[in-house]
Design a protein around this motif. Structure first.
Motif, PDB file in Angstrom:
ATOM      1  N   LYS A  32      32.614 -24.417  36.143  1.00  0.00           N
ATOM      2  CA  LYS A  32      31.164 -24.437  35.908  1.00  0.00           C
ATOM      3  C   LYS A  32      30.390 -23.786  37.051  1.00  0.00           C
ATOM      4  O   LYS A  32      29.512 -22.958  36.836  1.00  0.00           O
ATOM      5  CB  LYS A  32      30.663 -25.882  35.719  1.00  0.00           C
ATOM      6  CG  LYS A  32      31.234 -26.573  34.502  1.00  0.00           C
ATOM      7  CD  LYS A  32      30.789 -28.018  34.402  1.00  0.00           C
ATOM      8  CE  LYS A  32      31.301 -28.891  35.528  1.00  0.00           C
ATOM      9  NZ  LYS A  32      32.784 -28.946  35.603  1.00  0.00           N
ATOM     10  N   THR A  33      30.731 -24.167  38.279  1.00  0.00           N
ATOM     11  CA  THR A  33      29.995 -23.627  39.418  1.00  0.00           C
ATOM     12  C   THR A  33      30.329 -22.153  39.632  1.00  0.00           C
ATOM     13  O   THR A  33      29.457 -21.348  39.973  1.00  0.00           O
ATOM     14  CB  THR A  33      30.288 -24.455  40.688  1.00  0.00           C
ATOM     15  OG1 THR A  33      29.962 -25.821  40.412  1.00  0.00           O
ATOM     16  CG2 THR A  33      29.458 -23.978  41.873  1.00  0.00           C
ATOM     17  N   THR A  34      31.577 -21.801  39.395  1.00  0.00           N
ATOM     18  CA  THR A  34      31.965 -20.392  39.493  1.00  0.00           C
ATOM     19  C   THR A  34      31.128 -19.574  38.503  1.00  0.00           C
ATOM     20  O   THR A  34      30.637 -18.488  38.826  1.00  0.00           O
ATOM     21  CB  THR A  34      33.469 -20.218  39.196  1.00  0.00           C
ATOM     22  OG1 THR A  34      34.207 -21.121  40.028  1.00  0.00           O
ATOM     23  CG2 THR A  34      33.933 -18.796  39.476  1.00  0.00           C
ATOM     24  N   GLU A  57      33.942 -31.180  43.067  1.00  0.00           N
ATOM     25  CA  GLU A  57      33.279 -30.549  44.205  1.00  0.00           C
ATOM     26  C   GLU A  57      31.757 -30.654  44.045  1.00  0.00           C
ATOM     27  O   GLU A  57      31.035 -30.895  45.007  1.00  0.00           O
ATOM     28  CB  GLU A  57      33.709 -29.071  44.306  1.00  0.00           C
ATOM     29  CG  GLU A  57      33.100 -28.315  45.469  1.00  0.00           C
ATOM     30  CD  GLU A  57      33.560 -28.843  46.820  1.00  0.00           C
ATOM     31  OE1 GLU A  57      34.625 -29.478  46.895  1.00  0.00           O
ATOM     32  OE2 GLU A  57      32.813 -28.633  47.809  1.00  0.00           O
ATOM     33  N   THR A  58      31.282 -30.467  42.827  1.00  0.00           N
ATOM     34  CA  THR A  58      29.838 -30.563  42.563  1.00  0.00           C
ATOM     35  C   THR A  58      29.522 -32.010  42.206  1.00  0.00           C
ATOM     36  O   THR A  58      29.974 -32.508  41.182  1.00  0.00           O
ATOM     37  CB  THR A  58      29.448 -29.658  41.371  1.00  0.00           C
ATOM     38  OG1 THR A  58      30.017 -28.369  41.568  1.00  0.00           O
ATOM     39  CG2 THR A  58      27.939 -29.545  41.234  1.00  0.00           C
ATOM     40  N   ARG A  59      28.755 -32.682  43.060  1.00  0.00           N
ATOM     41  CA  ARG A  59      28.480 -34.083  42.781  1.00  0.00           C
ATOM     42  C   ARG A  59      26.996 -34.360  42.612  1.00  0.00           C
ATOM     43  O   ARG A  59      26.594 -35.496  42.392  1.00  0.00           O
ATOM     44  CB  ARG A  59      29.126 -34.958  43.864  1.00  0.00           C
ATOM     45  CG  ARG A  59      30.652 -34.770  43.877  1.00  0.00           C
ATOM     46  CD  ARG A  59      31.377 -35.635  44.828  1.00  0.00           C
ATOM     47  NE  ARG A  59      31.117 -35.345  46.224  1.00  0.00           N
ATOM     48  CZ  ARG A  59      31.637 -34.324  46.910  1.00  0.00           C
ATOM     49  NH1 ARG A  59      32.434 -33.448  46.307  1.00  0.00           N
ATOM     50  NH2 ARG A  59      31.350 -34.162  48.182  1.00  0.00           N
ATOM     51  N   ILE A  81      21.111 -24.852  35.187  1.00  0.00           N
ATOM     52  CA  ILE A  81      21.450 -26.130  35.831  1.00  0.00           C
ATOM     53  C   ILE A  81      22.971 -26.287  35.866  1.00  0.00           C
ATOM     54  O   ILE A  81      23.620 -26.386  34.824  1.00  0.00           O
ATOM     55  CB  ILE A  81      20.813 -27.333  35.101  1.00  0.00           C
ATOM     56  CG1 ILE A  81      19.287 -27.217  35.149  1.00  0.00           C
ATOM     57  CG2 ILE A  81      21.213 -28.650  35.768  1.00  0.00           C
ATOM     58  CD1 ILE A  81      18.668 -26.884  33.841  1.00  0.00           C
ATOM     59  N   ASP A  82      23.505 -26.310  37.077  1.00  0.00           N
ATOM     60  CA  ASP A  82      24.941 -26.528  37.259  1.00  0.00           C
ATOM     61  C   ASP A  82      25.145 -28.035  37.412  1.00  0.00           C
ATOM     62  O   ASP A  82      24.561 -28.654  38.294  1.00  0.00           O
ATOM     63  CB  ASP A  82      25.418 -25.784  38.517  1.00  0.00           C
ATOM     64  CG  ASP A  82      26.912 -25.975  38.751  1.00  0.00           C
ATOM     65  OD1 ASP A  82      27.654 -26.193  37.766  1.00  0.00           O
ATOM     66  OD2 ASP A  82      27.335 -25.888  39.926  1.00  0.00           O
ATOM     67  N   THR A  83      25.933 -28.629  36.530  1.00  0.00           N
ATOM     68  CA  THR A  83      26.072 -30.088  36.568  1.00  0.00           C
ATOM     69  C   THR A  83      27.455 -30.510  37.079  1.00  0.00           C
ATOM     70  O   THR A  83      28.409 -29.743  37.003  1.00  0.00           O
ATOM     71  CB  THR A  83      25.866 -30.711  35.160  1.00  0.00           C
ATOM     72  OG1 THR A  83      26.975 -30.366  34.327  1.00  0.00           O
ATOM     73  CG2 THR A  83      24.573 -30.237  34.533  1.00  0.00           C
TER      74      THR A  83
END
Ligand SMILES: Nc1nc2c(ncn2[C@@H]2O[C@H](COP(=O)(O)OP(=O)(O)O)[C@@H](O)[C@H]2O)c(=O)[nH]1
Ligand SMILES: [Mg+2]
Lengths: 208, 157
Positions: A32-34, A57-59, A81-83
């Motif tokens: 997702k973040t990538t 990693e994304t919290r 929005i990166d969740t």
């Protein structure tokens, strides 16, 4: 005066282009973040978050406004929005045993990850559409995917399934397409940048 | 040592076997708003529940949300919920026409340290239940296999 004022504001808002909030959702580690970084780098020049091979990693959810995407002759202003990844269980021992993390750090990460899941779920109330990211080298029928799709459908949120990690040789976007034929599925590699043009076209088409 | 074994040891649980409760549709409907609370309370006791009529997607997301607020890193790491969540592509023509959600379907809910979904496709789900003895004693004989399968039943109107 008040009435005129309101009328004026109403007319203005008719012409102002609405920003579309698009949530990037999926299980931990789907990319997702990538993907968020790829999109924001392509259209704003700046990435938005840290990625890692270690899950969760994304919290905290992260929002990037004014991501203006031009594709297929249209131009749309998105909030991306990166969740945090949604999971039904979080075991800090995995971070220790699989990734050699110190116990204290692993516990902290797990605790924050539970809060991240709650935040991701809350954000569902505030998005206009969803990029549902799946790892196309994994079984698409995992409970998070199925539950998310059910909720997106119940909320009538336009959804594009992103079959990520297309670069891996075990990748099978066709399996995802078969599992969820009711939504457009776009095979990409967020890491390598394959398929991004198709994704941008789909975003403009389905979210616009 | 595997995390699951450690959890069982730290909890000091003993004895063998895992309770599997079959919960009828009537019982679930009777529970109303208390459904999620009931399920989580049972699962936190180490039970595996088989729900005759599973949760809707919205209820399942609520189960995940509440689970996250109650995870205790040492004794409760979350839930495992193999099941056949109603999928919109399986709606009948009239349900689709009316924009109705598909009815919930059979579902198993258990504590994540005891229940493990092995394989899922749209029609069959394979899950493992680790018995307490096995979890505690290094799983000498390997986990017991439990396979549940279901054929999509007649859809309700
Ligand atoms: N091979 C491959 N790896 C990817 C791709 N996208 C992400 N990854 C890797 O998957 C891991 C998780 O990525 P991340 O973006 O942090 O996942 P998130 O938890 O969904 O945000 C990282 O190691 C990434 O480098 C992809 O398209 N191909
Ligand atoms: Mg992330």
């Amino acid at each position: 005066m008040g009435i005129l004022n309101r009328l004026f504001k109403g007319v203005i808002s008719l012409f102002r282009k609405k920003q579309l909030s698009i949530g990037i959702y999926g299980p931990p580690n789907a990319g997702k973040t990538t993907l968020a970084n790829r999109i924001t780098r392509d259209w704003t020049g700046k990435p938005m978050g840290k990625t890692s091979e270690i899950p969760h990693e994304t919290r905290r959810a992260k929002e990037r406004k004014e991501v203006i995407i031009k594709a297929a002759g249209s131009k749309i202003n998105f909030n991306i929005i990166d969740t945090p990844g949604i999971a039904t269980k979080i075991d800090f021992h995995n971070f220790v045993e699989e990734f050699g993390m110190k116990e204290e750090k692993a516990r902290e990460r797990a605790k924050q990850a539970t809060e991240g899941v709650i935040e991701a779920i809350k954000w569902l109330d505030n998005v206009d559409g969803v990029l549902l990211v799946m790892d196309s080298a994994l079984d698409p029928f995992n409970q998070v995917n199925v539950t998310l799709i059910g909720n997106l459908e119940a909320r009538k949120l336009p959804t594009i399934i992103v079959a990520n990690k297309f670069d891996l040789k075990e990748a099978s976007p066709a399996t995802i397409k078969e599992a969820f034929p009711q939504h457009p599925t776009i095979p990409i590699s967020a890491l390598k940048g394959y398929g991004m043009d198709n994704l941008y076209k789909a975003m403009v088409k389905y979210f616009g | 040592m595997e995390p699951k074994k450690r959890i069982m040891k730290e909890r000091g649980e003993e004895g063998s076997g895992i309770s599997i409760d079959l919960i009828s549709t009537e019982r679930l409907e009777e529970l109303g708003n208390e459904k999620i609370r009931f399920i989580l309370d049972q699962v936190k006791k180490g039970k595996v529940l088989v729900l005759e009529k599973g949760l809707t997607a919205a209820e399942e997301l609520e189960l995940i949300r509440v689970t996250m607020t109650e995870i205790d890193l040492d004794s409760f790491i979350g839930v495992e919920t193999p099941g056949f969540t109603g999928n919109i592509s399986r709606r009948t023509f009239f349900q689709r026409l009316l924009g109705r959600s598909p009815p919930p379907r059979m579902m198993v809910v258990g504590p994540a340290h005891l229940l493990k979904t092995i394989k899922k496709d749209g029609r069959t789900i394979e899950a493992l239940i680790l018995t307490r003895d096995e979890v505690v004693e290094e799983m000498a004989q390997g986990p017991k296999e439990v396979t549940s399968s279901a054929v999509p039943g007649p859809e309700e109107e």
